[in-house]
Design a protein around this motif. Sequence first.
Motif, PDB file in Angstrom:
ATOM      1  N   ASP A  15       0.836  -1.207   0.000  1.00  0.00           N
ATOM      2  CA  ASP A  15       0.000   0.000   0.000  1.00  0.00           C
ATOM      3  C   ASP A  15       0.872   1.259   0.000  1.00  0.00           C
ATOM      4  O   ASP A  15       0.542   2.240  -0.650  1.00  0.00           O
ATOM      5  CB  ASP A  15      -0.936   0.003   1.211  1.00  0.00           C
ATOM      6  CG  ASP A  15      -1.855   1.213   1.190  1.00  0.00           C
ATOM      7  OD1 ASP A  15      -2.652   1.318   0.237  1.00  0.00           O
ATOM      8  OD2 ASP A  15      -1.764   2.056   2.104  1.00  0.00           O
ATOM      9  N   LEU A  18       2.004   1.831  -3.537  1.00  0.00           N
ATOM     10  CA  LEU A  18       0.900   2.310  -4.384  1.00  0.00           C
ATOM     11  C   LEU A  18       0.508   3.737  -4.018  1.00  0.00           C
ATOM     12  O   LEU A  18       0.199   4.552  -4.894  1.00  0.00           O
ATOM     13  CB  LEU A  18      -0.314   1.373  -4.246  1.00  0.00           C
ATOM     14  CG  LEU A  18      -0.115  -0.043  -4.805  1.00  0.00           C
ATOM     15  CD1 LEU A  18      -1.252  -0.962  -4.391  1.00  0.00           C
ATOM     16  CD2 LEU A  18       0.025  -0.016  -6.323  1.00  0.00           C
ATOM     17  N   ALA A  19       0.527   4.057  -2.715  1.00  0.00           N
ATOM     18  CA  ALA A  19       0.154   5.401  -2.267  1.00  0.00           C
ATOM     19  C   ALA A  19       1.156   6.434  -2.783  1.00  0.00           C
ATOM     20  O   ALA A  19       0.768   7.521  -3.240  1.00  0.00           O
ATOM     21  CB  ALA A  19       0.100   5.439  -0.742  1.00  0.00           C
ATOM     22  N   GLU A  22       0.569   6.901  -6.445  1.00  0.00           N
ATOM     23  CA  GLU A  22      -0.678   7.648  -6.650  1.00  0.00           C
ATOM     24  C   GLU A  22      -0.432   9.146  -6.477  1.00  0.00           C
ATOM     25  O   GLU A  22      -0.835   9.962  -7.307  1.00  0.00           O
ATOM     26  CB  GLU A  22      -1.713   7.158  -5.629  1.00  0.00           C
ATOM     27  CG  GLU A  22      -3.091   7.763  -5.767  1.00  0.00           C
ATOM     28  CD  GLU A  22      -4.039   7.277  -4.673  1.00  0.00           C
ATOM     29  OE1 GLU A  22      -3.574   6.752  -3.636  1.00  0.00           O
ATOM     30  OE2 GLU A  22      -5.246   7.451  -4.852  1.00  0.00           O
ATOM     31  N   TRP A  33      -3.648   4.381 -10.464  1.00  0.00           N
ATOM     32  CA  TRP A  33      -3.036   3.974  -9.196  1.00  0.00           C
ATOM     33  C   TRP A  33      -4.089   3.858  -8.087  1.00  0.00           C
ATOM     34  O   TRP A  33      -4.038   2.953  -7.257  1.00  0.00           O
ATOM     35  CB  TRP A  33      -1.947   4.971  -8.780  1.00  0.00           C
ATOM     36  CG  TRP A  33      -0.678   4.860  -9.579  1.00  0.00           C
ATOM     37  CD1 TRP A  33      -0.157   5.795 -10.419  1.00  0.00           C
ATOM     38  CD2 TRP A  33       0.219   3.742  -9.626  1.00  0.00           C
ATOM     39  NE1 TRP A  33       1.003   5.344 -10.994  1.00  0.00           N
ATOM     40  CE2 TRP A  33       1.262   4.090 -10.527  1.00  0.00           C
ATOM     41  CE3 TRP A  33       0.247   2.500  -9.016  1.00  0.00           C
ATOM     42  CZ2 TRP A  33       2.318   3.225 -10.807  1.00  0.00           C
ATOM     43  CZ3 TRP A  33       1.304   1.628  -9.302  1.00  0.00           C
ATOM     44  CH2 TRP A  33       2.316   1.997 -10.188  1.00  0.00           C
ATOM     45  N   THR A  34      -5.053   4.778  -8.084  1.00  0.00           N
ATOM     46  CA  THR A  34      -6.126   4.733  -7.083  1.00  0.00           C
ATOM     47  C   THR A  34      -6.901   3.429  -7.204  1.00  0.00           C
ATOM     48  O   THR A  34      -7.224   2.770  -6.201  1.00  0.00           O
ATOM     49  CB  THR A  34      -7.089   5.931  -7.279  1.00  0.00           C
ATOM     50  OG1 THR A  34      -6.346   7.146  -7.214  1.00  0.00           O
ATOM     51  CG2 THR A  34      -8.198   5.949  -6.229  1.00  0.00           C
ATOM     52  N   ARG A  37      -4.855   0.539  -6.003  1.00  0.00           N
ATOM     53  CA  ARG A  37      -4.782   0.571  -4.539  1.00  0.00           C
ATOM     54  C   ARG A  37      -6.056  -0.026  -3.925  1.00  0.00           C
ATOM     55  O   ARG A  37      -6.002  -0.745  -2.928  1.00  0.00           O
ATOM     56  CB  ARG A  37      -4.605   2.035  -4.097  1.00  0.00           C
ATOM     57  CG  ARG A  37      -3.926   2.168  -2.788  1.00  0.00           C
ATOM     58  CD  ARG A  37      -3.631   3.597  -2.469  1.00  0.00           C
ATOM     59  NE  ARG A  37      -3.313   3.718  -1.067  1.00  0.00           N
ATOM     60  CZ  ARG A  37      -3.367   4.828  -0.388  1.00  0.00           C
ATOM     61  NH1 ARG A  37      -3.711   5.953  -0.979  1.00  0.00           N
ATOM     62  NH2 ARG A  37      -3.078   4.851   0.892  1.00  0.00           N
ATOM     63  N   ASN A  40      -5.903  -3.701  -4.226  1.00  0.00           N
ATOM     64  CA  ASN A  40      -4.934  -4.208  -3.252  1.00  0.00           C
ATOM     65  C   ASN A  40      -5.573  -4.291  -1.863  1.00  0.00           C
ATOM     66  O   ASN A  40      -5.420  -5.285  -1.142  1.00  0.00           O
ATOM     67  CB  ASN A  40      -3.719  -3.265  -3.230  1.00  0.00           C
ATOM     68  CG  ASN A  40      -2.521  -3.849  -2.509  1.00  0.00           C
ATOM     69  OD1 ASN A  40      -2.025  -4.899  -2.879  1.00  0.00           O
ATOM     70  ND2 ASN A  40      -2.067  -3.183  -1.450  1.00  0.00           N
ATOM     71  N   ASP A  41      -6.321  -3.256  -1.499  1.00  0.00           N
ATOM     72  CA  ASP A  41      -7.033  -3.247  -0.206  1.00  0.00           C
ATOM     73  C   ASP A  41      -7.947  -4.468  -0.100  1.00  0.00           C
ATOM     74  O   ASP A  41      -7.985  -5.152   0.928  1.00  0.00           O
ATOM     75  CB  ASP A  41      -7.913  -1.988  -0.084  1.00  0.00           C
ATOM     76  CG  ASP A  41      -7.116  -0.730   0.210  1.00  0.00           C
ATOM     77  OD1 ASP A  41      -5.935  -0.832   0.578  1.00  0.00           O
ATOM     78  OD2 ASP A  41      -7.684   0.372   0.059  1.00  0.00           O
TER      79      ASP A  41
END
Lengths: 146, 140
Positions: A15, A18-19, A22, A33-34, A37, A40-41
């Motif tokens: 995360d 990815l953050a 983003e 990317w959002t 993410r 991924n969550d």
Amino acid sequence: MKSFKSIHAAYLATDGFLARSELASTGAARARWTNLRSHNDQAYYVMLFAQLEQFVDVQCRKLIDTKRNSKVWKNRRLWDSTDPDRLQFMRKVALLTRKGAATYNKIDQYYDVRCDIAHGTTLAAGAIVVPVAVLDFRQFARELRQ
Amino acid sequence: MTQVTSNDVTERIRDWVSRLNGLYSKLDTWLEAIPHDRVEREMLPQVIEPFMRQFNVPPQDVPTYTVFKGRNRVAFVPSALWVAGSNGRVNVTTNARQHVLVDRGNADHGSNWQLVVEDFDRPLVPFSKSQLVRLLLESE
């Protein structure tokens, strides 16, 4: 919850990557990317919930074994015929905590989300906050431990 | 089991907007004692969530709140309302990173805004005036 910590650590690492990606991008790239993410969550959420499921299974078996050891048949007859392999997840939870009480209801809500994802529903972006789930799953484990 | 209706969904969205305005009022109060340049409040169409689609409830406009201080800014943008384990999520973006604020309150006790932090053992902290100051200073 044997692998809970390492799965959580893997989540934080992925995360974080990815953050950062983003935040460093704009427009369509940021939206991509959002979206990644969010997936991924949801993926890590299901893995973390699976750890809770395994924990509930183990605790349920412990409880059933203990009850089956009663010397009085009247006390153990229901437990003798309780097969943990045939119990659905929320039925197991109901053996460990009072059905309809706050903890049971919260686990039920989380279970619904887990089922939605596992059966192919893509949730709205932001519908899962993994650190919140981690905190609650740890609390559930403390409350359900036999 | 109580059946959810479109009225329940509409009411929950109304409550969401009310709780967001409550949060922003609190920010207004805190900012009276925190140096900053200006605040911008805007409205944004709500993200369409599965319950809204299921009950054919149209998205409402939800309020956003951005604080500016020099080249820094902290933007509070509502994300999802139906969030597992909480009663709504607000994305909080600074120049340096994106944070998440969740409402862990309930109908009986009101809002309980908690900020998600990078702490393995204690991932949520109460959202306070000092946390807002930290966010404003984050990208300096």
